[in-house]
Design a protein around this motif. Structure first.
Motif, PDB file in Angstrom:
ATOM      1  N   PRO A 151      16.270   9.369  -4.742  1.00 17.75           N
ATOM      2  CA  PRO A 151      17.001   8.643  -5.765  1.00 17.75           C
ATOM      3  C   PRO A 151      16.295   8.750  -7.118  1.00 17.75           C
ATOM      4  CG  PRO A 151      16.695   7.294  -3.801  1.00 17.75           C
ATOM      5  CD  PRO A 151      15.815   8.496  -3.645  1.00 17.75           C
ATOM      6  N   THR A 173      19.295  12.330  -5.582  1.00 12.46           N
ATOM      7  CA  THR A 173      20.408  11.880  -4.742  1.00 12.46           C
ATOM      8  C   THR A 173      21.694  11.773  -5.550  1.00 12.46           C
ATOM      9  OG1 THR A 173      18.831  10.597  -3.417  1.00 12.46           O
ATOM     10  CG2 THR A 173      21.165  10.043  -3.176  1.00 12.46           C
ATOM     11  N   GLU A 215      15.391  15.442  -1.436  1.00  7.22           N
ATOM     12  CA  GLU A 215      16.316  14.670  -2.247  1.00  7.22           C
ATOM     13  C   GLU A 215      15.801  13.241  -2.361  1.00  7.22           C
ATOM     14  OE1 GLU A 215      20.992  15.192  -2.311  1.00  7.22           O
ATOM     15  OE2 GLU A 215      20.417  13.726  -0.786  1.00  7.22           O
TER      16      GLU A 215
END
Length: 339
Positions: free
Chosen positions: A317, A210, A315
């Protein structure tokens, strides 16, 4: 009891060397490994690495300062040994008191290791052969990364598993050795730690995080790709020894063959020296990467990716990626001990 105790125990030497919670380095990816991703990785307890690539000293100065503004955790700077301003870049690292410098892309030129160690930084080196690894470690390298041909970007000819079997028994006890190339899950991390690695390096797994500034179309190309889509570049002229590059197949991989023919023609006409020819190739990749990563030109740009790209499906984090890798590693280690 600490979280992920078995993984922590096996990573202890690597984590101490890096000054991070976990001995998970992010591979330096030009245009991708910039301040936002590097800081996010270090803040998550792993170890970010700025990819200097073809940056000027002025740009590197700004990038290091920008990274420091986002994290108080340790991170490294990766310098390409063939960069014509290498010693100026080292001076920038010295001014910022960077704690770790990675020298990649070839044998470090005379005086470079000494210049880095003079301001107290630790030097991390790459070596494709055991003999060269021993030489670099004797010459001042503080840690070694062994990177197999499954990796993205510039690669050597030998697989990660073979390099690990050769290097780790010989060097793993006395030296800090990280394993890289084709690592996409924690089970692989556990295996290399058990073989004697102090830690690992991953690039492709973090490229679509991310926090990565990579263009959405660049990330989508990764999500669609399988392992066999990440292919190596072809050397057109034997007189022009270029390091193979692994990237997703597109028009850009074909354009590289044309670029090689162009540079070989200049060599034929004695218009340039070999060092300049290799530098032109390096600049080609920097430009091609920018087109893909920043502009989103996934047809004509360079989509450098390792064979682990097939494991990148969405995607996430950075903190979630690191936690998943650690959980997978711990489950593999504890599972084997319970069996």
């Amino acid at each position: 009891m600490s979280e992920y105790p078995e993984t922590r125990r096996l990573m202890a030497r690597g984590a101490e060397f890096l000054g991070s919670d976990w001995a998970i380095m992010c591979g330096a990816m030009s245009w991708v490994s910039e301040r936002n991703l590097v800081a996010a990785i270090s803040n998550a307890g792993a170890f970010g690495v700025i990819a200097c690539g073809a940056m000027t000293p002025e740009l590197l100065d700004v990038e290091i300062a920008g990274t420091r503004a986002l994290t108080g955790k340790p991170f490294a700077v990766n310098l390409i040994t063939m960069h014509p301003q290498l010693f100026d870049l080292i001076e920038v690292c010295a001014r910022h008191e960077v704690g770790h410098v990675v020298l990649a892309g070839g044998i470090p030129p005379k005086g470079s290791v000494e210049a880095i160690k003079a301001f107290g930084a630790k030097v991390i080196v790459f070596a494709p052969t055991l003999a060269l690894a021993r030489k670099l470690l004797r010459s001042g390298g503080d840690a070694l990364v062994i990177e197999g041909m499954e990796a993205g970007g510039h690669i050597g000819p030998v697989s990660t598993s073979v390099l690990a079997q050769e290097f780790l028994p010989a060097l793993g006890r006395e030296h800090v050795v990280f394993v890289a190339g084709g690592i996409g899950r924690g089970e692989a991390i556990a295996g290399y730690l058990e073989m004697g690695a102090c830690g690992v390096q991953l690039g492709t797994r973090f490229a679509c995080a991310t926090e990565s500034i990579a263009h959405p179309d660049f990330k989508k190309a990764f999500f669609r790709a399988s392992a066999r889509d990440a292919v190596t570049s072809v050397q057109v002229d034997p007189r022009l020894p270029v390091i193979p590059v692994r990237a997703l197949r597109n028009k850009g991989t074909e354009a590289f063959s044309a670029k090689q023919r162009e540079v070989a023609g200049l060599l034929d006409g004695e218009g340039i020296e070999m060092a300049e020819a290799q530098l032109q190739i390096e600049h080609y990749w920097a430009g091609a990467l920018r087109r893909a990563v920043i502009d989103g030109d996934v047809e004509n740009g360079s989509l450098m990716a390792g064979q682990s790209v097939g494991m990148v499906k969405e995607e996430e984090p950075v903190a979630q990626i690191v936690a998943s890798l650690l959980a997978e590693s711990e489950a593999a280690l504890t599972g084997r001990r319970a069996a």
